[in-house]
Scaffold this active site. Structure first.
Site, PDB file in Angstrom:
ATOM      1  N   CYS A  33      97.107  49.001  10.142  1.00  0.00           N
ATOM      2  CA  CYS A  33      96.754  49.881   9.033  1.00  0.00           C
ATOM      3  C   CYS A  33      97.306  51.291   9.279  1.00  0.00           C
ATOM      4  CB  CYS A  33      95.242  49.855   8.813  1.00  0.00           C
ATOM      5  SG  CYS A  33      94.719  50.523   7.228  1.00  0.00           S
ATOM      6  N   ASP A  90      98.250  42.719  -1.052  1.00  0.00           N
ATOM      7  CA  ASP A  90      97.764  44.022  -0.575  1.00  0.00           C
ATOM      8  C   ASP A  90      97.848  45.081  -1.675  1.00  0.00           C
ATOM      9  OD1 ASP A  90      97.305  46.435   0.799  1.00  0.00           O
ATOM     10  OD2 ASP A  90      98.231  45.656   2.621  1.00  0.00           O
ATOM     11  N   HIS A 122      95.379  42.792   2.635  1.00  0.00           N
ATOM     12  CA  HIS A 122      95.356  43.843   3.655  1.00  0.00           C
ATOM     13  C   HIS A 122      94.224  43.557   4.655  1.00  0.00           C
ATOM     14  CE1 HIS A 122      96.313  47.990   4.909  1.00  0.00           C
ATOM     15  NE2 HIS A 122      95.044  48.030   5.273  1.00  0.00           N
TER      16      HIS A 122
END
Length: 153
Positions: A33, A90, A122
């Site tokens: 991330c 995502d 995600h």
């Protein structure tokens, strides 16, 4: 600020090298991330990085007074091979942005690659999130391990 993150990572590498317990000639970086975003940028910042793996790191849209560049800005000039692992569903990183990053990477010679996992979202590697996907996480880990091994890390 990105500059502080880079300074912290530089200090970590220097500490590891000084300890005598790390082979910084085989320096690799991996992140998830926000950390995935940093992988792209740190690989551009530190020429000692031999390879990186970025799990669903944001590629664009983060610029501010403390974040001078997005990964897409360094794609064409990147020297270090980075493997980007992304999710097709995502909402944070739309597929068109992933394709734009592929285009930027194609203009350079880093040997970087992006793999998009179909049908996952995600955070597919975060086992504490509802978006966790065990199959994708396992395969991503295999790809990451092979990426580093094939590049001497």
């Amino acid at each position: 600020p990105d500059a502080q993150v880079f300074a912290d990572l530089d200090a970590t590498v220097a500490f590891a090298k000084a300890s005598g317990k790390a082979n910084t000639a085989k320096l690799g970086v991996v992140g998830y991330c926000y950390g995935g975003r940093i992988v792209w940028l740190y690989a551009a910042h530190n020429p000692a990085v031999k390879a990186g793996v970025a799990y669903y790191g944001l590629l664009a849209g983060m610029k501010s007074d403390i974040k001078a560049q997005d990964p897409i800005d360094v794609g064409a000039t990147l020297k270090t091979p980075v493997l980007g692992l992304y999710a097709s569903k995502d909402a944070y990183i739309p597929n068109d942005v992933v394709e734009a990053m592929r285009g930027a990477l194609a203009k350079g010679g880093s040997g970087s690659e992006i793999v998009v996992f179909p049908g996952v979202d995600h955070g597919f590697n975060a086992d504490y999130r509802p978006t966790y996907d065990a199959g994708a996480a396992k395969y991503a880990q295999e790809l990451a391990n092979d990426w580093f091994k094939d590049r001497g890390v």
